[in-house]
Write an enzyme that holds these catalytic residues in place. Sequence first.
Site, PDB file in Angstrom:
ATOM      1  CE1 TYR A 142      -3.166  -2.844   0.034  1.00 31.71           C
ATOM      2  CE2 TYR A 142      -3.911  -2.164   2.189  1.00 31.71           C
ATOM      3  CZ  TYR A 142      -4.017  -2.986   1.097  1.00 31.71           C
ATOM      4  OH  TYR A 142      -5.007  -3.952   1.066  1.00 31.71           O
ATOM      5  CG  ASP A 223      -2.801 -20.018  -0.006  1.00 29.31           C
ATOM      6  OD1 ASP A 223      -2.061 -19.895   0.992  1.00 29.31           O
ATOM      7  OD2 ASP A 223      -2.452 -20.650  -1.019  1.00 29.31           O
ATOM      8  CG  ASP A 247      -7.257  -4.010   3.862  1.00 28.45           C
ATOM      9  OD1 ASP A 247      -8.291  -3.912   4.548  1.00 28.45           O
ATOM     10  OD2 ASP A 247      -7.081  -3.371   2.805  1.00 28.45           O
ATOM     11  CG  ASP A 251     -12.630  -5.996   5.864  1.00 25.89           C
ATOM     12  OD1 ASP A 251     -12.399  -5.409   6.944  1.00 25.89           O
ATOM     13  OD2 ASP A 251     -12.961  -5.410   4.829  1.00 25.89           O
TER      14      ASP A 251
END
Length: 358
Positions: A142, A223, A247, A251
């Site tokens: 990011y 994963d 991130d 969530d």
Amino acid sequence: MIYNIALLKGDGIGPEIVDSAVKVLGKTAEKFGDKFNFTSYLIGGAAIDETGQPLPKETVEGCLKSDSVLLGAVGGYKWDNLSGDKRPEKALLGIRSALGLYTNLRPAKLYPALRSASPLKDEIVGDGFDIMIVRELTGGIYFGDRGYNDGKFGREAFDTERYSIMEIERIGKAAFEIAMKRNKKLCSIDKANVLETSRLWRKIMHELSEQYPEVEYSDMFVDNAAMQLVRNPRQFDVIVTSNMFGDILSDEASQITGSIGMLASSSLGGVGDNKYSLYEPIHGSAPDIAGKDIANPIATILSAAMMMRYSFDRADMAECIENAVDKVLEKGYRTADICADGEYIKCSEMTERIVELL
Ligand code: NAD
């Protein structure tokens, strides 16, 4: 003690939920004989309307001189058409970077009383779970080099993942310390089978694990972690991971608790010798329900409790607030987002009930 807290109420439901947390903190201070001084500063859309920019200089200065910062949320339909740099959300990256906040703590807790809110089956969630995700917040893809090139197949875009040993070490230490304060169990999540940054990440985490022999340490590929979170979330206690993986996984973890309105977060760090911190709910400004007094204030109230524990070392105050939230749920009080039978109370009433139970 006197604590100085900067309030960044922001937009949408931000002002309602921050006001709720302020009421809860006020009563908590009264109970323990402490005092909070609250000062509000503009951020997000509200700041754009007033000053033309999402993060005015006075806001940054005010946060830098406070003991900690409580943020509501920013953004809303009114500002949706502004360009990237001028949007309310730009203020979030700005304030994190001004305060040097590199550690993001995102608890994902499923309360036994809210078991049915989880989309997972009963046999998977058992009597609930309590996971703490420690996400690196100021490095990685990011913040890496990005841009456009003319490549082999024509016009292309690129983003770069980059992590220094220093950045990995400081987030790793933060995660091991948090594991020591909880159940001494830490899982580091990476993609070391493919990415060079992940291989360095894993090497540093292994080195750190030798300094914390009491912590049961493990690694997992991202994963697999995404699968394990829905297959058996109860296997996790503290998770540490990079900015982008954190991130996404945080969530996912919040989703399996069933309510975004219940989840707190904190960002810790500092600049030079100065320590800074910011606490906020994980949800956004919920413009669809703003001003209706139906938002769930619990995420922000629990963010305030985290501030007591992690910034002020006041586990007594944090537990008092967390216990009041537990009790309000056990008594069956629900805001609209967490009620299964249509019987719900308003944001203001939920706040009053929690204040009564402190
Ligand atoms: P959101 O989290 O605001 O809302 C998603 C859904 O959850 C909505 O239906 C909303 O009503 C509900 N919800 C959220 N918080 C709730 C609460 N406390 N109580 C009850 N229901 C709640 O996400 P979104 O709709 O994607 O974004 C809305 C705005 O918020 C956008 O402008 C976005 O950019 C911004 N945003 C800000 C932050 C932040 O300030 N940290 C984070 C995410 C999104």
